[in-house]
Structures are given as C-alpha cells and as structure tokens.
Design an enzyme around this catalytic site. Structure first.
Site, PDB file in Angstrom:
ATOM      1  N   ALA A 140       0.919   1.509   2.641  1.00 13.19           N
ATOM      2  CA  ALA A 140      -0.486   1.215   2.908  1.00 13.19           C
ATOM      3  C   ALA A 140      -1.066   0.310   1.823  1.00 13.19           C
ATOM      4  O   ALA A 140      -0.788   0.494   0.641  1.00 13.19           O
ATOM      5  CB  ALA A 140      -1.293   2.518   2.985  1.00 13.19           C
ATOM      6  N   CYS A 141      -1.868  -0.645   2.271  1.00 13.67           N
ATOM      7  CA  CYS A 141      -2.488  -1.574   1.327  1.00 13.67           C
ATOM      8  C   CYS A 141      -3.983  -1.657   1.598  1.00 13.67           C
ATOM      9  O   CYS A 141      -4.507  -0.983   2.474  1.00 13.67           O
ATOM     10  CB  CYS A 141      -1.848  -2.947   1.436  1.00 13.67           C
ATOM     11  N   ASP A 142      -4.638  -2.527   0.874  1.00 15.95           N
ATOM     12  CA  ASP A 142      -6.089  -2.634   0.982  1.00 15.95           C
ATOM     13  C   ASP A 142      -6.538  -3.572   2.087  1.00 15.95           C
ATOM     14  O   ASP A 142      -7.664  -3.532   2.494  1.00 15.95           O
ATOM     15  CB  ASP A 142      -6.677  -3.088  -0.353  1.00 15.95           C
TER      16      ASP A 142
ATOM     17  N   SER B 248       0.646  -0.945   6.780  1.00 13.27           N
ATOM     18  CA  SER B 248      -0.651  -0.659   7.385  1.00 13.27           C
ATOM     19  C   SER B 248      -1.750  -0.822   6.353  1.00 13.27           C
ATOM     20  O   SER B 248      -1.528  -0.597   5.159  1.00 13.27           O
ATOM     21  CB  SER B 248      -0.653   0.785   7.907  1.00 13.27           C
TER      22      SER B 248
ATOM     23  N   VAL C 235      -5.088   0.756   4.682  1.00 10.67           N
ATOM     24  CA  VAL C 235      -5.407   2.167   4.442  1.00 10.67           C
ATOM     25  C   VAL C 235      -6.212   2.779   5.588  1.00 10.67           C
ATOM     26  O   VAL C 235      -5.873   3.860   6.074  1.00 10.67           O
ATOM     27  CB  VAL C 235      -6.110   2.357   3.072  1.00 10.67           C
TER      28      VAL C 235
END
Length: 102
Positions: free
Chosen positions: A15-17, A44, A46
């Site tokens: 998950a990233c920003d 994805s 977050v």
C-alpha cells in the site's frame, strides 16, 4: 501485536499514498519472491486496500492509516523500499510457512 502465519498468506498488498513509483517496484519484487508460494501480490493506495488482504506492507508513515482501513489485517510498516528487514521477515515467513509477530 498481530501474528502472521506465513502458510496462510494468499494475498499480500503493498500500500502506498497514491504515487506509483517505488511501491510498484517493491510489489514487483515481492511477486517474484513469492511466486512459488502462489501468493498474489497487489499494489494499492491506502484508502483502497482490499478487504480480503491477508497482510499489508506499507511505509511506516502510512501504517496507522492502513490499519484504519483494514483493522483486522496485519499491517507491516517498513522504512526502505528495497532490502527492509521487516519486509524480508514477512517474505521468509511466507516462504518457510512459519509464523512471525508484527
């Protein structure tokens, strides 16, 4: 602390920003490392972490936000996109079918 049983992980989310840079590279690396174990690795943002994830890895600054999105899923925070010990522990637990605390 949550415990991850590596033998039960079938879906791992990076998950990233919202960016698509380094975290996509990490997801690609993890796909290769976990291919033999049949683990699906997805990237994805977050807010869009799938509810059916078995484990989420994300930058430490995003971990609390990720936990709010999927409170019942173990979230593993990391500092480095490549070679981070926290991510390496998760990969090893999945490959070996062992458990780790996160």
């Amino acid at each position: 602390m949550a415990t991850i049983d590596g033998s039960n992980v079938k879906k791992l989310i990076v998950a990233c920003d919202a960016g698509m840079g380094s975290s996509v590279m990490l997801a690609s690396t993890l796909k290769k490392q976990l291919k033999k174990q049949g683990v699906t690795v997805e990237h994805s943002s977050v807010p869009e972490i799938p509810k059916d994830a078995d484990v989420v890895v994300t930058q430490s600054g995003l971990a609390d936000r990720a936990r709010a999105v999927v409170p019942d899923v173990p979230v593993v925070p990391f500092q480095l996109f490549l070679g981070d010990p926290a991510v390496a522990k998760v990969v090893k637990a999945i490959q070996d079918g062992t458990s780790i605390e996160v």
